[in-house]
Design a protein around this motif. Structure first.
Motif, PDB file in Angstrom:
ATOM      1  N   THR A  51       0.836  -1.204   0.000  1.00 23.67           N
ATOM      2  CA  THR A  51       0.000   0.000   0.000  1.00 23.67           C
ATOM      3  C   THR A  51       0.869   1.251   0.000  1.00 23.67           C
ATOM      4  N   SER A  52       1.896   1.259   0.838  1.00 25.79           N
ATOM      5  CA  SER A  52       2.789   2.414   0.901  1.00 25.79           C
ATOM      6  C   SER A  52       3.582   2.593  -0.394  1.00 25.79           C
ATOM      7  N   GLN A  70       2.484   1.988  -3.333  1.00 25.45           N
ATOM      8  CA  GLN A  70       1.574   2.642  -4.265  1.00 25.45           C
ATOM      9  C   GLN A  70       1.325   4.098  -3.888  1.00 25.45           C
ATOM     10  N   GLU A  71       1.103   4.342  -2.615  1.00 25.93           N
ATOM     11  CA  GLU A  71       0.714   5.680  -2.176  1.00 25.93           C
ATOM     12  C   GLU A  71       1.858   6.692  -2.194  1.00 25.93           C
ATOM     13  N   SER A  72       3.063   6.256  -1.807  1.00 28.01           N
ATOM     14  CA  SER A  72       4.153   7.228  -1.641  1.00 28.01           C
ATOM     15  C   SER A  72       5.511   6.729  -2.113  1.00 28.01           C
ATOM     16  N   SER A  74      -3.298  14.996   1.895  1.00 33.45           N
ATOM     17  CA  SER A  74      -2.680  13.680   2.100  1.00 33.45           C
ATOM     18  C   SER A  74      -1.221  13.822   2.498  1.00 33.45           C
ATOM     19  N   PHE A 107       1.354   6.518   3.836  1.00 37.23           N
ATOM     20  CA  PHE A 107       0.096   5.957   3.331  1.00 37.23           C
ATOM     21  C   PHE A 107      -0.811   7.022   2.727  1.00 37.23           C
ATOM     22  N   GLN A 108      -0.310   8.262   2.635  1.00 40.21           N
ATOM     23  CA  GLN A 108      -1.086   9.381   2.115  1.00 40.21           C
ATOM     24  C   GLN A 108      -2.439   9.494   2.825  1.00 40.21           C
ATOM     25  N   GLN A 109      -2.359   9.491   4.141  1.00 42.50           N
ATOM     26  CA  GLN A 109      -3.548   9.635   4.970  1.00 42.50           C
ATOM     27  C   GLN A 109      -3.863  11.118   5.135  1.00 42.50           C
ATOM     28  N   GLN A 147      -8.126   2.046   2.078  1.00 43.11           N
ATOM     29  CA  GLN A 147      -7.701   3.322   1.519  1.00 43.11           C
ATOM     30  C   GLN A 147      -8.777   4.056   0.714  1.00 43.11           C
ATOM     31  N   SER A 202      -9.275   4.239  -2.628  1.00 38.08           N
ATOM     32  CA  SER A 202      -8.547   4.981  -3.661  1.00 38.08           C
ATOM     33  C   SER A 202      -9.379   5.140  -4.925  1.00 38.08           C
ATOM     34  N   TYR A 244      -2.822  -1.148  -6.410  1.00 39.61           N
ATOM     35  CA  TYR A 244      -2.009  -1.740  -5.343  1.00 39.61           C
ATOM     36  C   TYR A 244      -1.412  -3.088  -5.749  1.00 39.61           C
TER      37      TYR A 244
END
Length: 197
Positions: free
Chosen positions: A100-101, A103-105, A121, A125-127, A172, A174, A180
């Motif tokens: 996940t991380s 993909q996100e960052s 974000s 994890f772009q939370q 997430q 998304s 992912y």
């Protein structure tokens, strides 16, 4: 000379075809159990104590991406693994979290990116603070953000048996739910390499 070369090539191709007809189907059939699941044999860094079948119980889905990681990104992967252990979760949770991380960052602990930011974000994890994930300081703490992601993961019924992309997307939410999946192999490799360190 051209005719001799062509006949040689055709002869070799014919032998290869005949060999495939006689040996191929029997070998393939004998090696494939009827109810086989995709095997996680592609994990590169198999270490004692890491059950590779637990890392990727569904194998990989689709084409896989891989990036070269710098020391900071590897450190963030290790921080996700440490937080996973602290949460009392297993290697599969670490694979889902790292995938996940990625993909996100790309495993970068991102702060505010100005105009390039996706709303508010932040972190691995772009939370989003505005969505209740925590304060900006909390979200940019790798341990906190991992535990927050995994708290959401634990609320997903059957997450342990889901493909990575389905488990990650459920937490997430998304705009790109299938994205992912491309990171499962690299995430599993990182967990296999660093879980017992």
């Amino acid at each position: 000379m051209n005719t001799i070369f062509r006949k040689s090539v055709l002869g070799v191709a014919g032998l290869a075809f005949a060999g495939g007809v006689f040996a191929g189907p029997m070998t393939a059939h004998a090696a494939t159990p009827v109810d086989a699941k995709p095997a996680a044999v592609a994990v590169q860094a198999d270490k004692p104590g890491v059950d590779t079948a637990k890392l990727m119980p569904h194998g990989v889905q689709g084409a896989q991406s891989k990036i070269t990681l710098n020391d900071e990104q590897v450190g963030n992967a290790k921080a996700i693994i440490a937080a996973t252990k602290k949460s009392g979760l297993n290697e599969r949770a670490a694979v889902i979290s790292i995938g996940t991380s990625l993909q996100e960052s790309k495993l970068e602990n991102l702060g505010h990116l100005g105009d390039r930011n996706d709303h508010d974000s932040l972190g691995l994890f772009q939370q989003r603070p505005s969505s209740g994930w925590g304060t900006p300081e909390q979200i940019t703490d790798p341990e906190y953000s991992t535990m927050a992601f995994q708290k959401g993961l634990k609320q997903v019924d059957g997450w342990q048996d889901m493909p990575l992309t389905e488990a990650a997307q459920t937490v997430q939410v998304s705009a790109y739910p299938d994205a992912y999946a491309q990171w499962e192999q690299q995430a599993a490799d990182l967990v296999a390499q660093h879980w017992n360190n």
